[in-house]
Design a protein around this motif. Structure first.
Motif, PDB file in Angstrom:
ATOM      1  N   TYR A 180       0.826  -1.198   0.000  1.00 31.23           N
ATOM      2  CA  TYR A 180       0.000   0.000   0.000  1.00 31.23           C
ATOM      3  C   TYR A 180       0.865   1.255   0.000  1.00 31.23           C
ATOM      4  CZ  TYR A 180      -4.429  -2.422   0.745  1.00 31.23           C
ATOM      5  OH  TYR A 180      -5.550  -3.191   0.583  1.00 31.23           O
ATOM      6  N   HIS A 197      -6.044   1.922  -5.680  1.00 29.44           N
ATOM      7  CA  HIS A 197      -6.455   0.744  -4.920  1.00 29.44           C
ATOM      8  C   HIS A 197      -5.590  -0.427  -5.356  1.00 29.44           C
ATOM      9  CE1 HIS A 197      -8.941  -0.211  -8.520  1.00 29.44           C
ATOM     10  NE2 HIS A 197      -8.778  -1.466  -8.129  1.00 29.44           N
ATOM     11  N   ASP A 199      -5.547  -4.584  -6.118  1.00 22.94           N
ATOM     12  CA  ASP A 199      -6.342  -5.776  -6.370  1.00 22.94           C
ATOM     13  C   ASP A 199      -5.407  -6.897  -6.793  1.00 22.94           C
ATOM     14  OD1 ASP A 199      -5.671  -5.264  -9.029  1.00 22.94           O
ATOM     15  OD2 ASP A 199      -7.617  -4.363  -9.505  1.00 22.94           O
ATOM     16  N   ASP A 200      -5.944  -7.955  -7.344  1.00 14.48           N
ATOM     17  CA  ASP A 200      -5.120  -9.109  -7.712  1.00 14.48           C
ATOM     18  C   ASP A 200      -4.078  -8.763  -8.769  1.00 14.48           C
ATOM     19  OD1 ASP A 200      -6.528 -10.643  -5.936  1.00 14.48           O
ATOM     20  OD2 ASP A 200      -7.880 -11.507  -7.443  1.00 14.48           O
ATOM     21  N   GLN A 204      -3.259  -0.146  -8.665  1.00 16.15           N
ATOM     22  CA  GLN A 204      -4.061   0.498  -9.700  1.00 16.15           C
ATOM     23  C   GLN A 204      -4.135   2.000  -9.411  1.00 16.15           C
ATOM     24  OE1 GLN A 204      -5.224  -1.390 -12.296  1.00 16.15           O
ATOM     25  NE2 GLN A 204      -4.160  -3.088 -11.286  1.00 16.15           N
ATOM     26  N   ASN A 210     -13.224   5.915  -7.996  1.00 14.46           N
ATOM     27  CA  ASN A 210     -13.341   4.493  -8.244  1.00 14.46           C
ATOM     28  C   ASN A 210     -14.792   4.054  -8.086  1.00 14.46           C
ATOM     29  OD1 ASN A 210     -13.225   1.516  -7.466  1.00 14.46           O
ATOM     30  ND2 ASN A 210     -11.142   1.924  -8.120  1.00 14.46           N
ATOM     31  N   ASP A 212     -15.846   1.395  -6.846  1.00 18.27           N
ATOM     32  CA  ASP A 212     -16.013   0.709  -5.567  1.00 18.27           C
ATOM     33  C   ASP A 212     -15.275   1.512  -4.500  1.00 18.27           C
ATOM     34  OD1 ASP A 212     -16.222  -0.915  -3.405  1.00 18.27           O
ATOM     35  OD2 ASP A 212     -15.158  -2.625  -4.271  1.00 18.27           O
ATOM     36  N   ARG A 215     -12.878   0.185  -1.678  1.00 19.69           N
ATOM     37  CA  ARG A 215     -11.539  -0.325  -1.986  1.00 19.69           C
ATOM     38  C   ARG A 215     -10.601   0.786  -2.439  1.00 19.69           C
ATOM     39  NH1 ARG A 215     -12.073  -4.637  -6.411  1.00 19.69           N
ATOM     40  NH2 ARG A 215      -9.913  -5.009  -5.849  1.00 19.69           N
ATOM     41  N   HIS A 216     -11.108   2.000  -2.469  1.00 17.32           N
ATOM     42  CA  HIS A 216     -10.378   3.082  -3.116  1.00 17.32           C
ATOM     43  C   HIS A 216      -9.879   4.100  -2.095  1.00 17.32           C
ATOM     44  CE1 HIS A 216      -9.360   5.878  -6.290  1.00 17.32           C
ATOM     45  NE2 HIS A 216     -10.085   6.828  -5.727  1.00 17.32           N
TER      46      HIS A 216
END
Length: 225
Positions: A180, A197, A199-200, A204, A210, A212, A215-216
């Motif tokens: 992070y 954010h 993710d897998d 990003q 975002n 979502d 998650r942002h």
């Protein structure tokens, strides 16, 4: 009803207990530490020392930043080479000088804002390599990342710290996870970035809101900018 909570991800401007005093340029603050040659310290050791104080080996990515860092170093240290946050992983390419193989600790690409010394880099591509900068010549040289630094001309390392703020709609507390932190630093250094954010697929970087928000992390403010 959805309640938005302001959560900050912060990086303190601290000295970290080594190499004081420190100096500042734009949004970053730096400290200089000295290599303990008797303790067989390596480039990776310098990296871990910086990270243990919530910083990272200096990622001097612009011409102005290079000039500011070298200007300070030359005023306060007569000579020597100092580890910085540029490195190459092992077995990436036969062409050891390929810029794409070298990355800054912030995840940024390596460009020609800083020049290699003659016959550099020269560490075999099968080995992980770190970088040091010669404060007299402004040139960089590679070194084995995990080998003890025996040459006393390599005198220390430069750590960098940032202070930045992001907010999320999900209560998270202060984030210290390295993934992070590096993603936030990439966002910090890109003017068009409005948040990030993970993710897998990894970090990003976003130029807008975002879809979502839980998650942002949205960029709130720069300190010292």
């Amino acid at each position: 009803m959805l309640y938005f909570t302001c959560i900050c991800v912060t990086f303190s401007l601290i000295c970290g207990g080594f190499g004081c005093p420190n100096f500042q340029y734009q949004w970053s603050q730096y400290t200089v530490g000295l290599i303990d040659h008797e303790q067989n310290q390596s480039w990776l050791d310098a990296k871990y020392i910086c990270e243990s104080s919530r910083g990272y080996l200096a990622s001097i990515t612009t011409t102005d930043e290079v000039a500011a860092v070298l200007g300070y170093m030359r005023m306060n240290y007569t000579d020597g080479r100092y580890a910085i946050g540029l490195s190459r992983q092992a077995n990436l390419s036969q062409d050891i000088s390929l810029p794409a193989n070298w990355k800054w600790e912030t995840g940024e690409d390596f460009y020609a804002n800083i020049q290699w010394d003659s016959n550099q880099p020269n560490i075999n591509n099968t080995l992980q390599a770190g970088v040091r900068i010669d404060i007299k010549t402004s040139k960089i040289l590679d070194m084995r990342a995990n080998n003890p630094i025996k040459n006393k001309n390599t005198k220390g390392y430069i750590c960098e710290f940032d202070s930045l703020y992001f907010q999320s709609t999900e209560p998270r507390g202060v984030i210290t996870n390295a993934s992070y932190i590096r993603c936030a630093l990439r966002c910090l250094r890109q003017k068009e970035c409005r948040g990030f954010h993970l993710d897998d697929a990894g970090c990003q970087i976003k130029t807008g809101l975002n879809g979502d928000p839980k998650r942002h992390y949205s960029k709130v403010i720069y300190r010292n900018e």
